[in-house]
Design a protein around this motif. Structure first.
Motif, PDB file in Angstrom:
ATOM      1  N   ALA A 193       0.839  -1.204   0.000  1.00 52.27           N
ATOM      2  CA  ALA A 193       0.000   0.000   0.000  1.00 52.27           C
ATOM      3  C   ALA A 193       0.872   1.251   0.000  1.00 52.27           C
ATOM      4  N   GLY A 194       0.526   2.185  -0.857  1.00 52.63           N
ATOM      5  CA  GLY A 194       1.220   3.474  -0.881  1.00 52.63           C
ATOM      6  C   GLY A 194       2.472   3.505  -1.739  1.00 52.63           C
ATOM      7  N   LEU A 195       2.936   2.322  -2.188  1.00 54.15           N
ATOM      8  CA  LEU A 195       4.194   2.325  -2.951  1.00 54.15           C
ATOM      9  C   LEU A 195       4.015   2.988  -4.318  1.00 54.15           C
ATOM     10  N   ALA A 196       2.853   2.778  -4.937  1.00 56.22           N
ATOM     11  CA  ALA A 196       2.634   3.396  -6.254  1.00 56.22           C
ATOM     12  C   ALA A 196       2.755   4.912  -6.141  1.00 56.22           C
ATOM     13  N   GLU A 197       2.198   5.486  -5.083  1.00 55.38           N
ATOM     14  CA  GLU A 197       2.247   6.948  -4.900  1.00 55.38           C
ATOM     15  C   GLU A 197       3.691   7.396  -4.638  1.00 55.38           C
ATOM     16  N   ARG A 198       4.401   6.632  -3.809  1.00 55.40           N
ATOM     17  CA  ARG A 198       5.795   7.015  -3.507  1.00 55.40           C
ATOM     18  C   ARG A 198       6.660   6.909  -4.755  1.00 55.40           C
ATOM     19  N   LEU A 199       6.359   5.912  -5.569  1.00 61.06           N
ATOM     20  CA  LEU A 199       7.108   5.755  -6.818  1.00 61.06           C
ATOM     21  C   LEU A 199       6.818   6.922  -7.763  1.00 61.06           C
ATOM     22  N   ALA A 247       3.889  -0.766 -12.955  1.00 59.02           N
ATOM     23  CA  ALA A 247       4.141  -0.266 -14.319  1.00 59.02           C
ATOM     24  C   ALA A 247       2.871   0.353 -14.883  1.00 59.02           C
ATOM     25  N   GLY A 248       1.718  -0.212 -14.466  1.00 65.28           N
ATOM     26  CA  GLY A 248       0.431   0.276 -14.963  1.00 65.28           C
ATOM     27  C   GLY A 248       0.137   1.705 -14.545  1.00 65.28           C
ATOM     28  N   THR A 249       0.849   2.214 -13.533  1.00 64.63           N
ATOM     29  CA  THR A 249       0.587   3.592 -13.114  1.00 64.63           C
ATOM     30  C   THR A 249       1.101   4.579 -14.166  1.00 64.63           C
ATOM     31  N   GLY A 250       2.063   4.122 -14.973  1.00 65.81           N
ATOM     32  CA  GLY A 250       2.442   4.868 -16.169  1.00 65.81           C
ATOM     33  C   GLY A 250       3.241   6.147 -15.958  1.00 65.81           C
ATOM     34  N   ARG A 251       3.624   6.502 -14.767  1.00 69.26           N
ATOM     35  CA  ARG A 251       4.375   7.752 -14.545  1.00 69.26           C
ATOM     36  C   ARG A 251       5.862   7.491 -14.767  1.00 69.26           C
TER      37      ARG A 251
END
Ligand SMILES: Cc1ncc(C[n+]2csc(CCOP(=O)(O)OP(=O)(O)O)c2C)c(N)n1
Length: 572
Positions: free
Chosen positions: A218-224, A347-351
């Motif tokens: 949880a939260g790793l996508a945002e931190r990435l 990877a799906g977050t695309g940033r």
């Protein structure tokens, strides 16, 4: 337990139970078993050898058998059974069991034992086999198997499933089933009828429900997404985790420092020469990431490990199941779930990472590659052997690297290559024992295998070549003969000149051409890079020893020259 003067149980019950056990292993996906000779173990060996769902590999000695099983289990990713007789035979499996425990390799070790009434009373070939492998075994079961009641058959089928599931799931590892067996080991009136069949449709007695693939913490996508300078470090990885890491880095523009053992040294984001780059203090200081995702076990490189230990940014280890990969106490978060699905979700977050971050790493890596190539020139040095193996081995082949200079030289000198060989090693306990046997085990999976090793490691495990001949396995032995342990010349102990040569370097002084022929192998002395490239690219043909002679002291100089060339390229 049956007292010595109690009526004997009906003969042959152990055969019925062990046949059911072997049948159940095959139903659970076990495809291979390794055996070695003995009397007490003969009911186990018969059951394995007669099980149509298993391919059985016979070996003269248990140490070879255990390491062969490690190689086969690593190459196939499925549990391999290893059976042996009682006494020191079971102790010969200790190093392989420890490698399997540290390296996450699924083994099902079946040791025959004397029954309890014959232990510690002066009977022959008895040692204490109860929990013989200590904490290295994920599961220990004492499995007395001699009366084949329907309940006992159900129990042993369930036990086989439990052993296979325990070995192969979570972080894979070895399980130990100790099997006390009573005389008569072979019933005088022939073997009894087999056990009642297992579950219909060939399914296991106990099926194991798959674990749902968890996403990222949880939260790793945002931190990435917020990170300016994210980085992936990929060491020895399981399944497709390495390929997933390479794809993840390419999709988001994130550099992937990729050990060849990870399978991630490919694609648009892979960085090959991080070991040499991070030896250069200004580069290491300038390229500090603010978020590190670690995949698999830590790579071998000391400069990389030191650098990671000194970073301030957050470090997250993905896919750690059952492992705590943090020798320097630098992790912020540990995520046991498989790394691949977590990376795909991220990877799906695309940033994409900040422009220029990946380019800076790629540019430095390319400069390092050119600098290394020109420092190496055409000379057939130890690093050149590793570089050539990385460049010339055919796609689809496997390279097994020994735990001395070969694994380090592969890490430093292997090029980026999208269709490079699969690279395997015994990097759990880092032993040099069993290198040939494990490479042969990988060859038994059907892949063409080359093993890159030094003369001490080869001498240590030469007798594994008996198994190659007995099973007509092909193996290319890329032997770097510097007559001793060249790795120790990089350490301060090299200065202890009164003891170094005799007690640390230990020159074997062997004629490997004669030895190779004695084991039915061919031998070729390789004297230049062109000949090496051609020999490595050739199709497998029995056991071939390709010997390259080098000098230990000179090898240190070649490495220093290479590191200096990379530093100069970065300064420029
Ligand atoms: C079972 C075991 N014993 C000892 C060691 C310590 N050790 C590490 S490397 C090495 C020498 C290896 O020499 P060689 O195979 O010739 O390779 P090189 O160092 O020349 O690359 C030894 C003895 C070990 N890793 N494993």
């Amino acid at each position: 337990m049956t007292a010595p003067d109690a009526p004997a149980p009906p003969a042959g019950g152990s055969h019925v139970l062990l046949r059911a056990f072997a049948d159940e292993l095959a139903r659970c996906g076990v495809q291979h078993a390794c055996t070695s000779p003995g009397s007490r173990s003969s009911p186990i060996v018969l059951a394995l050898a007669r099980e149509p769902g298993l391919t059985c590999w016979s070996h003269l000695d248990e140490r070879v058998s255990g390491f062969f099983a490690v190689g086969l289990a690593k190459a196939t990713g499925t549990p391999v059974a290893v059976a042996c007789t009682s006494g020191t035979a079971a102790a010969e499996l200790v190093p392989a069991v420890h490698e399997a425990a540290q390296g996450g390799v699924p083994l099902i070790v079946l040791t025959a034992d004397r029954p309890p009434e014959l232990r510690d009373v002066g009977a022959g070939q008895v040692i204490d086999q109860v929990k013989l492998y200590g904490t290295a075994a994920k599961l220990f079961v004492e499995a007395g198997a001699d009366i084949a009641t329907p309940a006992a058959v159900r129990w042993i089928r369930a036990l086989a499933c439990r052993a296979a599931w325990a070995a192969g799931t979570g972080r894979p590892g070895p399980v130990h089933v100790n099997v006390p067996l009573r005389e008569p080991l072979l019933p005088p009136d022939g073997l009894p009828a087999p056990a009642p069949p297992g579950r219909p449709g060939g399914r296991p007695w106990v099926r194991r429900a798959g674990t749902p693939a968890a996403g990222p913490p949880a939260g790793l996508a945002e931190r990435l997404a917020a990170a300016e300078r994210p980085l992936v470090v990929a060491g020895t990885a399981r399944g497709s985790d390495g390929a997933d890491a390479a794809a993840f880095g390419a999709a988001l523009g994130i550099p992937v420092l990729a050990d060849p053992l990870s399978g991630a040294r490919r694609g648009e984001a892979a960085i090959a020469h991080y070991d040499a780059l991070l030896r250069h203090a200004p580069f290491a200081a300038a390229q500090r990431p603010d978020l590190v995702l670690r995949i698999g076990d830590l790579p071998t490189s000391k400069p990389l490990r030191r650098w990671l230990a000194g970073l301030d940014g957050e470090q997250v280890a993905l896919g750690t199941a059952g492992r705590f990969p943090d020798p320097d106490g630098s992790l912020d978060q540990i995520a046991p779930a498989p790394a691949g699905p977590a990376l795909s979700a991220l990877a799906g977050t695309g940033r994409r990472a900040a422009a220029g971050w990946l380019d800076a790493w790629r540019d430095a890596d390319a400069r390092a590659g050119v600098a290394l190539a020109s420092a190496l020139g055409l000379e057939l040095s130890e690093p050149a052997v590793a570089a050539e193996a990385g460049a010339s081995l055919p796609s689809g082949s496997t390279l097994w690297v020994a735990s001395s200079m070969p694994v380090r030289d592969a890490e430093t000198f292997f090029p980026l290559r999208d269709d490079g060989p699969r690279v395997l090693a015994n990097r759990g306990a880092n032993g040099i024992d069993g290198t040939v046997a494990s490479a042969l085990g990988a060859a038994a999976s059907g892949a063409p295998v080359t093993v890159h090793l030094g003369d001490v490691a080869f001498a240590y495990d030469l007798t594994a070549l008996i198994s190659a001949a007995r099973h007509a396995l092909a193996l290319t032995v890329l032997l770097v003969n510097n007559d001793g342990g060249g790795i120790f010349h990089f350490l301060p102990i090299a200065g202890a000149t009164d003891a170094f040569e005799e007690h640390i370097a230990t020159p074997p002084g062997l004629d490997f051409a004669t030895l190779a022929r004695g084991f039915g192998a061919t031998h070729e002395l390789i004297e230049d890079r062109v000949a090496l490239a051609a020999a490595l690219a050739a199709p497998p043909d029995g056991v071939r020893v390709l010997e390259v002679r080098t000098d230990r002291a000179e090898n240190v100089e070649v490495h220093r020259r290479c590191w200096a060339a990379v530093a100069a390229a970065l300064d420029a």
